[in-house]
Design a protein around this motif. Structure first.
Motif, PDB file in Angstrom:
ATOM      1  N   GLN A 183      -3.977  -5.239   5.576  1.00 42.80           N
ATOM      2  CA  GLN A 183      -5.284  -4.771   4.583  1.00 42.80           C
ATOM      3  C   GLN A 183      -6.205  -5.696   5.088  1.00 42.80           C
ATOM      4  O   GLN A 183      -7.579  -5.074   4.989  1.00 42.80           O
ATOM      5  CB  GLN A 183      -4.579  -5.255   3.215  1.00 42.80           C
ATOM      6  CG  GLN A 183      -3.673  -4.391   2.480  1.00 42.80           C
ATOM      7  CD  GLN A 183      -3.475  -4.709   1.277  1.00 42.80           C
ATOM      8  OE1 GLN A 183      -3.839  -5.626   0.777  1.00 42.80           O
ATOM      9  NE2 GLN A 183      -2.289  -4.172   0.786  1.00 42.80           N
ATOM     10  N   GLU A 238      -5.310   2.393  -0.253  1.00 39.11           N
ATOM     11  CA  GLU A 238      -6.401   2.809   0.431  1.00 39.11           C
ATOM     12  C   GLU A 238      -6.223   2.467   1.817  1.00 39.11           C
ATOM     13  O   GLU A 238      -7.102   2.235   2.565  1.00 39.11           O
ATOM     14  CB  GLU A 238      -7.753   2.660   0.034  1.00 39.11           C
ATOM     15  CG  GLU A 238      -7.820   3.050  -1.645  1.00 39.11           C
ATOM     16  CD  GLU A 238      -7.805   4.413  -1.718  1.00 39.11           C
ATOM     17  OE1 GLU A 238      -7.930   4.961  -0.769  1.00 39.11           O
ATOM     18  OE2 GLU A 238      -7.850   4.864  -2.676  1.00 39.11           O
ATOM     19  N   THR A 239      -5.145   1.965   2.247  1.00 35.85           N
ATOM     20  CA  THR A 239      -4.799   1.486   3.637  1.00 35.85           C
ATOM     21  C   THR A 239      -3.501   1.946   4.436  1.00 35.85           C
ATOM     22  O   THR A 239      -2.372   1.764   3.620  1.00 35.85           O
ATOM     23  CB  THR A 239      -4.901  -0.298   3.869  1.00 35.85           C
ATOM     24  OG1 THR A 239      -5.954  -0.550   3.046  1.00 35.85           O
ATOM     25  CG2 THR A 239      -4.658  -0.843   5.097  1.00 35.85           C
ATOM     26  N   PHE A 248      -6.394  -4.560  -4.288  1.00 39.48           N
ATOM     27  CA  PHE A 248      -5.209  -3.579  -3.860  1.00 39.48           C
ATOM     28  C   PHE A 248      -3.792  -4.029  -4.444  1.00 39.48           C
ATOM     29  O   PHE A 248      -3.499  -5.005  -4.733  1.00 39.48           O
ATOM     30  CB  PHE A 248      -4.980  -3.909  -2.172  1.00 39.48           C
ATOM     31  CG  PHE A 248      -6.141  -3.235  -1.584  1.00 39.48           C
ATOM     32  CD1 PHE A 248      -6.154  -2.152  -0.906  1.00 39.48           C
ATOM     33  CD2 PHE A 248      -6.978  -4.327  -1.045  1.00 39.48           C
ATOM     34  CE1 PHE A 248      -7.397  -1.717  -0.329  1.00 39.48           C
ATOM     35  CE2 PHE A 248      -8.128  -3.971  -0.331  1.00 39.48           C
ATOM     36  CZ  PHE A 248      -8.145  -2.566   0.121  1.00 39.48           C
ATOM     37  N   GLY A 270      -7.971  -3.832   8.218  1.00 40.65           N
ATOM     38  CA  GLY A 270      -8.564  -2.657   7.875  1.00 40.65           C
ATOM     39  C   GLY A 270      -9.927  -2.867   7.191  1.00 40.65           C
ATOM     40  O   GLY A 270     -10.948  -2.387   7.769  1.00 40.65           O
ATOM     41  N   ARG A 271      -9.970  -3.893   6.298  1.00 39.61           N
ATOM     42  CA  ARG A 271     -11.377  -4.442   5.793  1.00 39.61           C
ATOM     43  C   ARG A 271     -12.263  -4.905   6.792  1.00 39.61           C
ATOM     44  O   ARG A 271     -13.608  -4.590   6.742  1.00 39.61           O
ATOM     45  CB  ARG A 271     -11.034  -5.322   4.481  1.00 39.61           C
ATOM     46  CG  ARG A 271     -10.440  -4.628   3.187  1.00 39.61           C
ATOM     47  CD  ARG A 271     -10.400  -5.566   2.291  1.00 39.61           C
ATOM     48  NE  ARG A 271      -9.630  -6.732   2.373  1.00 39.61           N
ATOM     49  CZ  ARG A 271      -8.626  -6.993   2.179  1.00 39.61           C
ATOM     50  NH1 ARG A 271      -7.757  -6.153   1.785  1.00 39.61           N
ATOM     51  NH2 ARG A 271      -8.008  -8.261   2.147  1.00 39.61           N
ATOM     52  N   HIS A 313      -8.416   2.379   6.709  1.00 35.98           N
ATOM     53  CA  HIS A 313      -8.753   1.745   5.430  1.00 35.98           C
ATOM     54  C   HIS A 313     -10.082   2.437   4.962  1.00 35.98           C
ATOM     55  O   HIS A 313     -10.986   2.522   5.601  1.00 35.98           O
ATOM     56  CB  HIS A 313      -9.370   0.086   5.684  1.00 35.98           C
ATOM     57  CG  HIS A 313      -9.823  -0.597   4.417  1.00 35.98           C
ATOM     58  ND1 HIS A 313      -8.853  -0.546   3.219  1.00 35.98           N
ATOM     59  CD2 HIS A 313     -11.155  -0.910   4.048  1.00 35.98           C
ATOM     60  CE1 HIS A 313      -9.757  -1.131   2.204  1.00 35.98           C
ATOM     61  NE2 HIS A 313     -10.974  -1.116   2.561  1.00 35.98           N
ATOM     62  N   SER A 314      -9.903   2.856   3.700  1.00 40.66           N
ATOM     63  CA  SER A 314     -10.875   3.650   2.864  1.00 40.66           C
ATOM     64  C   SER A 314     -11.483   3.024   1.707  1.00 40.66           C
ATOM     65  O   SER A 314     -10.502   2.321   1.022  1.00 40.66           O
ATOM     66  CB  SER A 314     -10.464   5.108   2.835  1.00 40.66           C
ATOM     67  OG  SER A 314      -9.498   5.127   1.663  1.00 40.66           O
ATOM     68  N   CYS A 315     -12.550   3.534   1.503  1.00 40.21           N
ATOM     69  CA  CYS A 315     -13.062   3.052  -0.062  1.00 40.21           C
ATOM     70  C   CYS A 315     -14.082   4.139  -0.422  1.00 40.21           C
ATOM     71  O   CYS A 315     -14.930   4.737   0.411  1.00 40.21           O
ATOM     72  CB  CYS A 315     -13.951   1.496   0.161  1.00 40.21           C
ATOM     73  SG  CYS A 315     -14.538   1.184  -1.342  1.00 40.21           S
TER      74      CYS A 315
END
Length: 242
Positions: free
Chosen positions: A33, A120-121, A9, A36-37, A147-149
Motif C-alpha cells: 500500500q 484501492e490497491t 485503507f 502504491g501511494r 493504487h487508485s484514488c
C-alpha cells in the motif's frame, strides 16, 4: 502532494491460489500500500512540475505528447487526451476492470490481479502480446502495484514495479522493469460531465538491447496506440457493460 494521503485503507487480501498458499503478513500489506501511494506521490510531482516539457507529438484529434529529460538522461512522456466518457466510466475501464483490458487492447495478452492489498490497491501480472518472429525483445511480462484514488471529479491511478517471491520471472518471457513510477489522471471536462481529460505519465526503461533513441520513439507511439484502442472500446459501449 498525494490527494489520497488522508485515505484510510481496510485490508482485504485475495491471493491467487496458483501462486502460493501462504498468506502474506500484515507488514506485506502495509508495504505494498505504501509503495502504491509513494509511486503516485512521485508521479504526480513530475506532472505538477511544468518546467522542461517539450512537445513530441501533436495529433489532429488534439492528443498531445510531451517529454522531459530527468537526471541521468532519462526521458519521461506525458500524454494529454480528451475522451468521450465520464470519469466513472474511465475509472471502471482502467482500474476496476483491469483484467478485461486484453479484450480491447491488442498489445496485451492478459492481465491478472494477483493480490488485493486494499480496496484501492492491487498487484497485477501483465503479459504483452506475442511479438513478430525474429524480434529481439521477445514477449514481456510485468509485475506492478496499482493504487487508485477518486476525489470529486478526478481519479488518480499510480503504478510501480514490484517483486514477489511467489511469482519469479516466467520462462519464455523477459521481465519488464520500470525505473520510475507511472500515473494516470482522469479529470472531468469543464464543458461536459460525459467528457474527460486523460493525462498519462509514462516513465519506463525497457532495459534491453535496443538503442535509447529507438525506445524514445516507441514509447510515445505506444501511448497513442493505447488511446486509439481505448477510444474504440468506449465508442462501442465497452465502459457500460458488466
Amino acid at each position: 502532494v498525494n490527494p489520497c494521503s488522508a485515505l484510510h485503507f481496510t485490508i482485504s487480501l485475495s491471493l491467487w491460489a496458483d501462486i502460493s498458499k501462504a498468506q502474506p503478513s500484515r507488514e506485506d500489506h502495509w508495504f505494498y500500500q505504501k509503495q502504491g501511494r509513494d509511486a503516485m506521490d512521485k508521479a504526480l510531482g513530475m506532472l505538477q512540475d511544468r518546467d522542461g516539457w517539450k512537445i513530441e507529438v501533436k495529433e489532429n484529434n488534439g492528443d498531445v505528447i510531451c517529454s522531459k529529460v530527468l537526471k541521468g538522461n532519462k526521458k519521461v512522456f506525458r500524454l494529454e487526451a480528451m475522451l468521450d466518457a465520464s470519469v466513472d466510466e474511465l475509472y471502471d475501464v482502467l482500474f476496476r476492470k483491469v483484467e478485461e483490458m486484453h479484450q480491447w487492447n491488442p498489445s496485451i495478452q492478459k492481465i491478472r490481479v494477483l493480490e488485493r492489498v486494499g480496496p484501492e490497491t492491487v498487484i497485477t501480472h501483465e503479459v504483452s502480446a506475442e511479438t513478430a518472429p525474429g524480434n529481439l525483445i521477445g514477449q514481456r511480462d510485468f509485475l506492478s502495484v496499482r493504487h487508485s484514488c477518486k476525489r470529486q471529479a478526478k481519479v488518480y491511478i499510480g503504478g510501480a514495479p514490484v517483486e514477489l517471491e511467489a511469482f519469479p520471472p516466467q520462462s519464455g518471457f523477459v521481465r519488464w522493469v520500470a525505473d520510475g513510477p507511472t500515473c494516470l489522471v482522469i479529470e472531468q471536462s469543464e464543458e461536459s460531465p460525459n467528457r474527460s481529460r486523460l493525462t498519462w505519465l509514462l516513465n519506463m526503461d525497457i532495459k534491453g538491447w535496443l538503442p535509447k533513441s529507438l525506445v524514445n520513439q516507441a514509447l510515445p507511439r505506444a501511448q497513442l496506440d493505447f488511446t486509439k484502442h481505448l477510444r474504440r472500446h468506449l465508442s462501442a459501449g465497452g465502459a457500460l457493460r458488466g
